[in-house]
Design an enzyme around this catalytic site. Structure first.
Site, PDB file in Angstrom:
ATOM      1  N   ASP A  71      11.238   4.404   1.147  1.00  0.00           N
ATOM      2  CA  ASP A  71      11.222   3.022   1.618  1.00  0.00           C
ATOM      3  C   ASP A  71      10.086   2.238   0.956  1.00  0.00           C
ATOM      4  O   ASP A  71       9.201   2.810   0.304  1.00  0.00           O
ATOM      5  CB  ASP A  71      11.110   2.961   3.152  1.00  0.00           C
ATOM      6  CG  ASP A  71      10.035   3.893   3.714  1.00  0.00           C
ATOM      7  OD1 ASP A  71       9.140   4.322   2.956  1.00  0.00           O
ATOM      8  OD2 ASP A  71      10.092   4.193   4.908  1.00  0.00           O
ATOM      9  N   ASN A 140       8.864   6.136  17.511  1.00  0.00           N
ATOM     10  CA  ASN A 140      10.125   5.813  18.194  1.00  0.00           C
ATOM     11  C   ASN A 140      11.300   6.608  17.601  1.00  0.00           C
ATOM     12  O   ASN A 140      12.454   6.269  17.823  1.00  0.00           O
ATOM     13  CB  ASN A 140      10.397   4.300  18.135  1.00  0.00           C
ATOM     14  CG  ASN A 140      10.543   3.787  16.707  1.00  0.00           C
ATOM     15  OD1 ASN A 140      10.523   4.568  15.753  1.00  0.00           O
ATOM     16  ND2 ASN A 140      10.693   2.484  16.558  1.00  0.00           N
ATOM     17  N   HIS A 142      12.023   6.978  14.389  1.00  0.00           N
ATOM     18  CA  HIS A 142      12.597   6.492  13.130  1.00  0.00           C
ATOM     19  C   HIS A 142      12.272   7.443  11.980  1.00  0.00           C
ATOM     20  O   HIS A 142      11.275   8.162  11.995  1.00  0.00           O
ATOM     21  CB  HIS A 142      12.183   5.044  12.823  1.00  0.00           C
ATOM     22  CG  HIS A 142      10.774   4.830  12.362  1.00  0.00           C
ATOM     23  ND1 HIS A 142       9.867   4.083  13.065  1.00  0.00           N
ATOM     24  CD2 HIS A 142      10.122   5.227  11.234  1.00  0.00           C
ATOM     25  CE1 HIS A 142       8.727   4.035  12.405  1.00  0.00           C
ATOM     26  NE2 HIS A 142       8.849   4.723  11.284  1.00  0.00           N
ATOM     27  N   GLU A 147      15.193   2.133  12.027  1.00  0.00           N
ATOM     28  CA  GLU A 147      14.744   1.938  13.396  1.00  0.00           C
ATOM     29  C   GLU A 147      15.851   2.324  14.379  1.00  0.00           C
ATOM     30  O   GLU A 147      17.021   2.446  13.989  1.00  0.00           O
ATOM     31  CB  GLU A 147      14.376   0.460  13.598  1.00  0.00           C
ATOM     32  CG  GLU A 147      13.183   0.005  12.758  1.00  0.00           C
ATOM     33  CD  GLU A 147      11.837   0.394  13.360  1.00  0.00           C
ATOM     34  OE1 GLU A 147      11.767   1.426  14.069  1.00  0.00           O
ATOM     35  OE2 GLU A 147      10.864  -0.327  13.109  1.00  0.00           O
TER      36      GLU A 147
HETATM   37  C1  GLP Z   1       6.376   4.687   8.587  1.00  0.00           C
HETATM   38  C2  GLP Z   1       7.215   5.179   7.402  1.00  0.00           C
HETATM   39  C3  GLP Z   1       7.875   6.482   7.706  1.00  0.00           C
HETATM   40  C4  GLP Z   1       6.852   7.421   8.285  1.00  0.00           C
HETATM   41  C5  GLP Z   1       6.390   6.921   9.622  1.00  0.00           C
HETATM   42  C6  GLP Z   1       5.302   7.782  10.241  1.00  0.00           C
HETATM   43  O1  GLP Z   1       6.990   3.739   9.359  1.00  0.00           O
HETATM   44  N1  GLP Z   1       8.192   4.253   6.967  1.00  0.00           N
HETATM   45  O2  GLP Z   1       8.445   7.012   6.515  1.00  0.00           O
HETATM   46  O3  GLP Z   1       7.405   8.708   8.453  1.00  0.00           O
HETATM   47  O4  GLP Z   1       5.884   5.617   9.499  1.00  0.00           O
HETATM   48  O5  GLP Z   1       4.093   7.514   9.611  1.00  0.00           O
HETATM   49  P1  GLP Z   1       2.777   8.363   9.760  1.00  0.00           P
HETATM   50  O6  GLP Z   1       2.995   9.578   8.966  1.00  0.00           O
HETATM   51  O7  GLP Z   1       1.687   7.500   9.208  1.00  0.00           O
HETATM   52  O8  GLP Z   1       2.629   8.642  11.216  1.00  0.00           O
END
Ligand code: GLP
Length: 255
Positions: A71, A140, A142, A147
């Site tokens: 992403d 959440n 995702h 989402e």
């Molecule tokens: C973001 C990214 C995800 C990631 C998630 C968790 O929203 N788009 O790909 O897995 O957050 O992030 P973190 O690893 O910083 O908790």
């Protein structure tokens, strides 16, 4: 549908991250021309550190791999320090001096982005599909930026980010969630599910509920990561805090 996925639990995020780096190294050792799907956020940092260590130790080379990131925020240029392109150069592509021609980010700028976004799936297919996909998980449930409510059959698309996701990402924006972009382009759930093998990494207490909902609750678009239970090759690598609400099915379980 599988009720129990392969789960490995480690005492610390560092150990769990090293295990994911080992899995990535095994993949590249066995298949040097692998197509890797990559993630951003705080979770992959110890993983990328581990991969860089493997390369510097001469165990593997990423010279022949192709990478596709999950992403990217809409509108941020690759030199914007908040962009995932910048993050990837900082944590993996730069230290390993990867050729930019091997590394792909989703299209994230331009007026016709909505129609161009799904072309990312065609680009992935053109390279033979993703062999090994790394995922984190949002609080959440995702994955990528899919989402809650995102259809299971979605391809790469523009996603509106929820307030909770924007707040969770505020630390990357000087803790000012107002500065977190409202949209991102993300691989869809169908894009992710087409990967041949998936490794989901989850570290820390604040991921425990999301993991439990994804792997213990109903299979529903309201918990996007629950779709992974219908994939034949998913491994979850967690630290003890994140796995608190799950029973391990195999692997190392330090106490
Ligand atoms: C973001 C990214 C995800 C990631 C998630 C968790 O929203 N788009 O790909 O897995 O957050 O992030 P973190 O690893 O910083 O908790």
């Amino acid at each position: 549908m599988r009720e129990v996925m392969d789960l490995e639990v480690f005492a610390t995020a560092e150990e769990a991250g090293a295990r994911v780096a080992d899995l990535a190294a095994q993949q590249v050792e066995n298949f040097p021309r692998s197509v890797l799907g990559l993630a951003t956020g705080s979770t992959p940092i110890p993983i990328y550190e581990g991969i860089v260590r493997h390369v510097r130790a001469g165990r593997i080379t990423l010279a022949q791999v192709t990478t596709f990131n999950l992403d990217e925020y809409v509108g941020l240029g690759p030199d914007d320090p908040h962009s995932f392109a910048f993050y990837m150069r900082q944590h993996l592509f730069g230290p390993l001096a990867l050729n930019p021609a091997q590394t792909f980010m989703p299209p994230n700028q331009g007026p016709d982005l909505k129609t161009r976004a799904p072309s990312y799936d065609r680009l992935i297919e053109g390279r033979g599909g993703i062999d090994w996909q790394l995922l984190g998980i949002g609080r959440n449930g995702h994955i990528g930026f899919n989402e809650p409510g995102t259809p299971f059959d979605s391809e790469t698309h523009i996603a509106a980010l929820s307030d909770s996701t924007r707040r969770a990402n505020a630390p990357w924006f000087d803790n000012d969630w107002d500065r977190v972009p409202r949209q991102a382009v993300t691989m869809g759930l169908a894009t992710i599910m087409r990967s041949r093998a998936i490794v989901l990494a989850a570290f820390g207490e604040d991921k425990a509920d999301a993991l439990a909902q994804a792997f213990r609750g109903p299979l529903t678009p309201e918990v996007p990561a629950s779709v992974l239970r219908s994939h034949p090759s998913v491994v979850v690598i967690a630290d003890r805090a994140a796995a608190r609400l799950l029973a391990p099915s195999r692997g190392a379980y330090p106490v």
